[in-house]
Design a protein around this motif. Structure first.
Motif, PDB file in Angstrom:
ATOM      1  N   ILE A   1      67.444  52.828   5.334  1.00  0.00           N
ATOM      2  CA  ILE A   1      68.018  52.915   6.688  1.00  0.00           C
ATOM      3  C   ILE A   1      66.550  53.559   7.445  1.00  0.00           C
ATOM      4  CG2 ILE A   1      70.516  53.111   6.618  1.00  0.00           C
ATOM      5  CD1 ILE A   1      70.084  55.909   7.162  1.00  0.00           C
ATOM      6  N   GLN A   2      66.577  52.790   8.645  1.00  0.00           N
ATOM      7  CA  GLN A   2      65.560  53.572   9.620  1.00  0.00           C
ATOM      8  C   GLN A   2      65.607  55.087   9.544  1.00  0.00           C
ATOM      9  OE1 GLN A   2      63.760  51.842  13.245  1.00  0.00           O
ATOM     10  NE2 GLN A   2      65.120  53.614  14.291  1.00  0.00           N
ATOM     11  N   ARG A   3      64.761  56.004   9.769  1.00  0.00           N
ATOM     12  CA  ARG A   3      64.967  57.141   9.645  1.00  0.00           C
ATOM     13  C   ARG A   3      64.166  57.936  10.669  1.00  0.00           C
ATOM     14  NH1 ARG A   3      63.424  60.982   4.228  1.00  0.00           N
ATOM     15  NH2 ARG A   3      64.177  63.185   5.040  1.00  0.00           N
ATOM     16  N   GLU A   4      64.547  58.965  11.590  1.00  0.00           N
ATOM     17  CA  GLU A   4      63.841  59.751  12.231  1.00  0.00           C
ATOM     18  C   GLU A   4      64.023  61.169  11.761  1.00  0.00           C
ATOM     19  OE1 GLU A   4      62.849  60.545  17.166  1.00  0.00           O
ATOM     20  OE2 GLU A   4      64.390  59.332  16.473  1.00  0.00           O
ATOM     21  N   ASP A   5      62.820  61.896  11.583  1.00  0.00           N
ATOM     22  CA  ASP A   5      63.191  63.342  11.042  1.00  0.00           C
ATOM     23  C   ASP A   5      61.732  64.023  11.343  1.00  0.00           C
ATOM     24  OD1 ASP A   5      63.984  65.531   9.469  1.00  0.00           O
ATOM     25  OD2 ASP A   5      64.762  64.259   7.999  1.00  0.00           O
ATOM     26  N   LEU A   6      61.712  65.391  10.900  1.00  0.00           N
ATOM     27  CA  LEU A   6      60.734  66.129  11.027  1.00  0.00           C
ATOM     28  C   LEU A   6      59.815  66.099   9.737  1.00  0.00           C
ATOM     29  CD1 LEU A   6      61.981  69.573  12.767  1.00  0.00           C
ATOM     30  CD2 LEU A   6      60.922  67.339  13.793  1.00  0.00           C
TER      31      LEU A   6
ATOM     32  N   VAL B   1      60.521  56.023  11.294  1.00  0.00           N
ATOM     33  CA  VAL B   1      59.684  55.255  10.243  1.00  0.00           C
ATOM     34  C   VAL B   1      60.877  54.136   9.804  1.00  0.00           C
ATOM     35  CG1 VAL B   1      58.429  55.026   8.039  1.00  0.00           C
ATOM     36  CG2 VAL B   1      58.391  57.027   9.362  1.00  0.00           C
ATOM     37  N   PRO B   2      60.418  52.892   9.591  1.00  0.00           N
ATOM     38  CA  PRO B   2      61.473  51.888   9.141  1.00  0.00           C
ATOM     39  C   PRO B   2      62.128  51.983   7.812  1.00  0.00           C
ATOM     40  CG  PRO B   2      59.513  50.930  10.158  1.00  0.00           C
ATOM     41  CD  PRO B   2      59.153  52.322   9.974  1.00  0.00           C
ATOM     42  N   ALA B   3      63.076  51.469   7.359  1.00  0.00           N
ATOM     43  CA  ALA B   3      63.809  51.508   6.257  1.00  0.00           C
ATOM     44  C   ALA B   3      62.792  51.124   5.123  1.00  0.00           C
ATOM     45  CB  ALA B   3      65.056  50.430   5.984  1.00  0.00           C
ATOM     46  N   CYS B   4      62.412  52.114   4.018  1.00  0.00           N
ATOM     47  CA  CYS B   4      61.557  51.629   2.954  1.00  0.00           C
ATOM     48  C   CYS B   4      60.228  51.118   3.624  1.00  0.00           C
ATOM     49  CB  CYS B   4      62.296  50.636   2.121  1.00  0.00           C
ATOM     50  SG  CYS B   4      63.791  50.893   1.259  1.00  0.00           S
TER      51      CYS B   4
ATOM     52  N   ASN C   1      58.968  56.817   4.216  1.00  0.00           N
ATOM     53  CA  ASN C   1      60.436  56.835   4.225  1.00  0.00           C
ATOM     54  C   ASN C   1      61.111  55.928   3.121  1.00  0.00           C
ATOM     55  OD1 ASN C   1      63.292  56.685   4.971  1.00  0.00           O
ATOM     56  ND2 ASN C   1      63.243  55.336   6.429  1.00  0.00           N
ATOM     57  N   PRO C   2      61.396  56.555   2.073  1.00  0.00           N
ATOM     58  CA  PRO C   2      62.063  55.916   1.000  1.00  0.00           C
ATOM     59  C   PRO C   2      63.791  55.384   1.156  1.00  0.00           C
ATOM     60  CG  PRO C   2      62.303  58.107   0.639  1.00  0.00           C
ATOM     61  CD  PRO C   2      61.632  58.152   2.013  1.00  0.00           C
ATOM     62  N   LEU C   3      64.193  55.970   2.332  1.00  0.00           N
ATOM     63  CA  LEU C   3      65.842  55.325   2.592  1.00  0.00           C
ATOM     64  C   LEU C   3      65.590  53.901   3.022  1.00  0.00           C
ATOM     65  CD1 LEU C   3      67.084  58.595   4.308  1.00  0.00           C
ATOM     66  CD2 LEU C   3      66.702  58.167   2.071  1.00  0.00           C
TER      67      LEU C   3
ATOM     68  N   ARG D   1      64.028  58.000  -6.311  1.00  0.00           N
ATOM     69  CA  ARG D   1      64.436  57.132  -5.230  1.00  0.00           C
ATOM     70  C   ARG D   1      63.343  56.795  -4.330  1.00  0.00           C
ATOM     71  NH1 ARG D   1      68.803  59.643  -1.221  1.00  0.00           N
ATOM     72  NH2 ARG D   1      67.264  61.156  -0.806  1.00  0.00           N
ATOM     73  N   ALA D   2      62.318  57.756  -4.165  1.00  0.00           N
ATOM     74  CA  ALA D   2      60.962  57.410  -3.324  1.00  0.00           C
ATOM     75  C   ALA D   2      60.003  56.707  -4.126  1.00  0.00           C
ATOM     76  CB  ALA D   2      60.553  58.873  -2.877  1.00  0.00           C
ATOM     77  N   ALA D   3      60.015  56.896  -5.574  1.00  0.00           N
ATOM     78  CA  ALA D   3      58.774  56.169  -6.372  1.00  0.00           C
ATOM     79  C   ALA D   3      59.250  54.702  -6.341  1.00  0.00           C
ATOM     80  CB  ALA D   3      58.797  56.905  -7.376  1.00  0.00           C
ATOM     81  N   GLU D   4      60.298  54.259  -6.510  1.00  0.00           N
ATOM     82  CA  GLU D   4      60.690  52.931  -7.189  1.00  0.00           C
ATOM     83  C   GLU D   4      60.469  51.976  -5.821  1.00  0.00           C
ATOM     84  OE1 GLU D   4      63.686  52.077 -10.187  1.00  0.00           O
ATOM     85  OE2 GLU D   4      64.333  54.266  -9.875  1.00  0.00           O
ATOM     86  N   PRO D   5      60.941  52.210  -4.533  1.00  0.00           N
ATOM     87  CA  PRO D   5      60.665  51.231  -3.583  1.00  0.00           C
ATOM     88  C   PRO D   5      59.056  51.026  -3.212  1.00  0.00           C
ATOM     89  CG  PRO D   5      62.545  52.707  -3.061  1.00  0.00           C
ATOM     90  CD  PRO D   5      62.059  53.212  -3.951  1.00  0.00           C
ATOM     91  N   VAL D   6      58.432  52.092  -3.242  1.00  0.00           N
ATOM     92  CA  VAL D   6      57.115  51.974  -2.984  1.00  0.00           C
ATOM     93  C   VAL D   6      56.177  51.377  -3.901  1.00  0.00           C
ATOM     94  CG1 VAL D   6      56.001  54.135  -3.626  1.00  0.00           C
ATOM     95  CG2 VAL D   6      55.129  53.039  -1.778  1.00  0.00           C
ATOM     96  N   ALA D   7      56.712  51.448  -5.291  1.00  0.00           N
ATOM     97  CA  ALA D   7      56.160  50.846  -6.421  1.00  0.00           C
ATOM     98  C   ALA D   7      56.362  49.163  -6.253  1.00  0.00           C
ATOM     99  CB  ALA D   7      56.798  51.171  -7.735  1.00  0.00           C
ATOM    100  N   VAL D   8      57.422  48.823  -5.800  1.00  0.00           N
ATOM    101  CA  VAL D   8      57.942  47.357  -5.513  1.00  0.00           C
ATOM    102  C   VAL D   8      56.840  46.999  -4.493  1.00  0.00           C
ATOM    103  CG1 VAL D   8      59.529  45.818  -4.836  1.00  0.00           C
ATOM    104  CG2 VAL D   8      60.348  47.555  -6.275  1.00  0.00           C
ATOM    105  N   ILE D   9      56.763  47.546  -3.364  1.00  0.00           N
ATOM    106  CA  ILE D   9      55.913  47.196  -2.495  1.00  0.00           C
ATOM    107  C   ILE D   9      54.289  46.989  -3.072  1.00  0.00           C
ATOM    108  CG2 ILE D   9      54.750  47.948  -0.043  1.00  0.00           C
ATOM    109  CD1 ILE D   9      57.396  49.298   0.417  1.00  0.00           C
ATOM    110  N   ALA D  10      54.133  47.972  -3.783  1.00  0.00           N
ATOM    111  CA  ALA D  10      52.583  47.967  -4.057  1.00  0.00           C
ATOM    112  C   ALA D  10      52.479  46.685  -4.963  1.00  0.00           C
ATOM    113  CB  ALA D  10      52.394  48.968  -4.965  1.00  0.00           C
ATOM    114  N   ASP D  11      53.547  46.405  -5.937  1.00  0.00           N
ATOM    115  CA  ASP D  11      53.468  45.195  -6.530  1.00  0.00           C
ATOM    116  C   ASP D  11      53.460  43.882  -5.847  1.00  0.00           C
ATOM    117  OD1 ASP D  11      53.654  44.013  -9.478  1.00  0.00           O
ATOM    118  OD2 ASP D  11      55.547  43.428  -8.641  1.00  0.00           O
TER     119      ASP D  11
END
Length: 499
Positions: A427-432, A477-480, A423-425, A334-344
């Motif tokens: 949705i916008q996420r706030e976390d530690l 961090v914003p969504a994806c 943030n691979p989700l 779930r984390a790898a695929e969105p950022v791979a799309v962004i990189a492409d």
């Protein structure tokens, strides 16, 4: 002859069928509003690993499944067979290429059916819905590429219970039907119906055959007049206007082919002079193809879990490493695929489709319904653990390479050290964030952390070495998306206002 009868006659003669009711050539068309039909599925259940490992499966069970069915096809022309699990077909292709070519010819002739849609007959309690959808994606993609065929059913005769979300996921993946015999092992809610609509939380679902009987069940002489099956078919017709039911027969759990005596009795029932019900020897998904939406809507409905009171509870608490690594792999994917799309999209590096597909294949194979729940022998897990680690390494390498490519194109000019938070989700996420920050010249007594807008955020040093510190701080961090934080040494604690 009325117009409808003439059209049906014409469709049979020409080899075509009505929309939504594809029929293998040579099979008579039945009108399920009046013609009582028992869909009879010849099947061999194979636990890819259980009380044996992959080596025995390849050397013995896959070979016998091929050889035994080829003999049955030659001896009994009306006999047809369904086998599931795309990765078992991959094993056949790798280890028995000559037999695999013969198999492809039987698939083309409509004697051997690919069934179940999935990579393997998987567990559906531990994996995520994303994994189940991937099973259908990769399973049917393989069937289409190798055989020009696909199945529209999800076949789980031996899974240890089924959660309420499953029909929604299957419907989303384009699956029409589902079958099992496992509820006779002690269903917490009984068996809602023999055939009907199983609906998920979103209102979508599949037609389900929830009482397909034992996959090692025998066919006794006179199946076309057997009181039990005649009653089931006719009861469905009287109650719902659909004169049909569904059953397995065959062998398990080591593959092979149905017993010759069962095939003889099944074939005889299809040619009986005065049948009370029509016995149709067919694929695991033909019923679901034949049921039009209008007919399916007449069937009873059920929404909710279909969990077991026996067999499943203990297995779902064993082999903790398998369960932990499975979830780690799902999260890594779930984390790898969105950022791979962004990189492409940025033109940094090409999308690594092949690497991701192989990682998913390896992960999905280890979700088989004995491997992931934890009912296999110890030797089997030496293979399964290795596959989980291989998949994790592949997903992690994609994540590292893709994230690195994206970060290289970002503005990371800060006053201290730049830390990019991802943030691979969706949705916008706030976390530690717990991050280890290098300080080659020595760890300072205090540290400050600023967000992308330059506002200082609370932070805490969790632990130190001589040249690094683990820092904890909240990030938004914003969504994806990715965000740059500034980590700086400080001479005294910051005065951060917490809102």
């Amino acid at each position: 002859m009325n117009i409808r009868s003439f059209l049906i006659f014409l469709l049979i003669v020409t080899g075509f069928s009505l929309p939504g009711q594809a029929q293998p050539q040579g099979i008579p068309f039945y009108d399920l509003t009046r013609d009582p039909v028992l869909y009879t599925v010849g099947y061999a259940h194979l636990d890819t690993e259980w009380r044996w490992d992959y080596e025995e499966t390849v050397n013995d069970y896959l070979k016998s499944t091929l050889d035994d069915n080829f003999k049955r096809f030659a001896k009994y022309p009306p006999y047809v067979f369904t086998f599931s699990g795309a990765r078992r077909y991959r094993m056949m292709k790798e280890y028995y290429p000559g037999k695999y070519d013969t198999l492809k010819r039987f698939v083309a002739k409509g004697r051997w059916f690919v069934g179940g849609s999935s990579v393997d007959e998987c567990d559906v309690n531990i994996p995520s819905p994303e994994s189940v959808i991937r099973h259908v994606l990769y399973g049917n993609n393989y069937f289409r590429s190798e055989f020009g065929k696909e199945s529209v059913d999800f076949m789980l005769p031996d899974c240890f219970g089924f959660q309420a979300w499953l029909p929604s996921a299957l419907a989303h993946a384009g699956v029409k039907g589902f079958s099992t015999q496992k509820l006779v092992w002690g269903s917490a809610v009984g068996i809602p119906f023999n055939i009907g609509n199983w609906t998920g939380p979103d209102g979508k679902g599949v037609v389900a055959a929830l009482n397909a009987t034992d996959y090692t069940g025998h066919v006794n002489p006179g199946l076309d007049t057997a009181a039990y099956w005649v009653d089931r078919v006719m009861t469905n017709g009287r109650k719902y206007g659909v004169f049909a039911d569904y059953r397995y027969y065959g062998v398990g759990d080591v593959g092979g082919a149905p017993l010759e005596s069962d095939i003889v009795n099944a074939v005889a029932a299809t040619t009986a002079a005065s049948p009370e019900i029509h016995v149709r020897l067919t694929s695991s998904d033909q019923l679901f193809r034949d049921l039009t939406p209008e007919l399916a809507n007449k069937l009873p409905s059920y929404s909710g879990d279909l969990l077991l009171t026996q067999h499943s509870a203990g297995s779902l608490t064993s082999q903790a490493y398998m369960k932990r690594w499975n979830r780690k792999n799902e999260n890594l994917a779930r984390a790898a695929e969105p950022v791979a799309v962004i990189a492409d999209w940025l033109g940094a590096i090409p999308y690594p489709a092949g690497e991701l597909n192989q990682a998913w294949w390896t992960l999905l194979g280890s979700q088989m319904h004995d491997i992931l729940p934890g009912t296999c022998i110890p030797e089997a897990y030496e293979y399964a653990w290795n596959d989980e680690v291989v998949a994790m390494n592949r997903f992690a390498s994609v994540l590292e390479a893709s994230a690195g490519a994206v970060v290289r194109g970002m503005n990371t000019q800060v006053n201290g050290q730049a830390l990019v938070v991802y943030n691979p989700l969706s949705i916008q996420r706030e976390d530690l964030v717990d991050a280890e920050i290098p300080f080659p010249e020595g760890v300072p007594a205090y540290i400050t952390v600023s967000d992308p807008n330059g506002a200082e955020v609370p932070c805490q040093i969790l632990r130190k070495t001589k040249t690094a510190a683990a820092v904890l701080f909240p990030a938004r961090v914003p969504a994806c998306g990715l965000a740059v934080y500034d980590i700086r040494p400080a001479v005294e604690p910051g005065e951060v206002k917490v809102s």
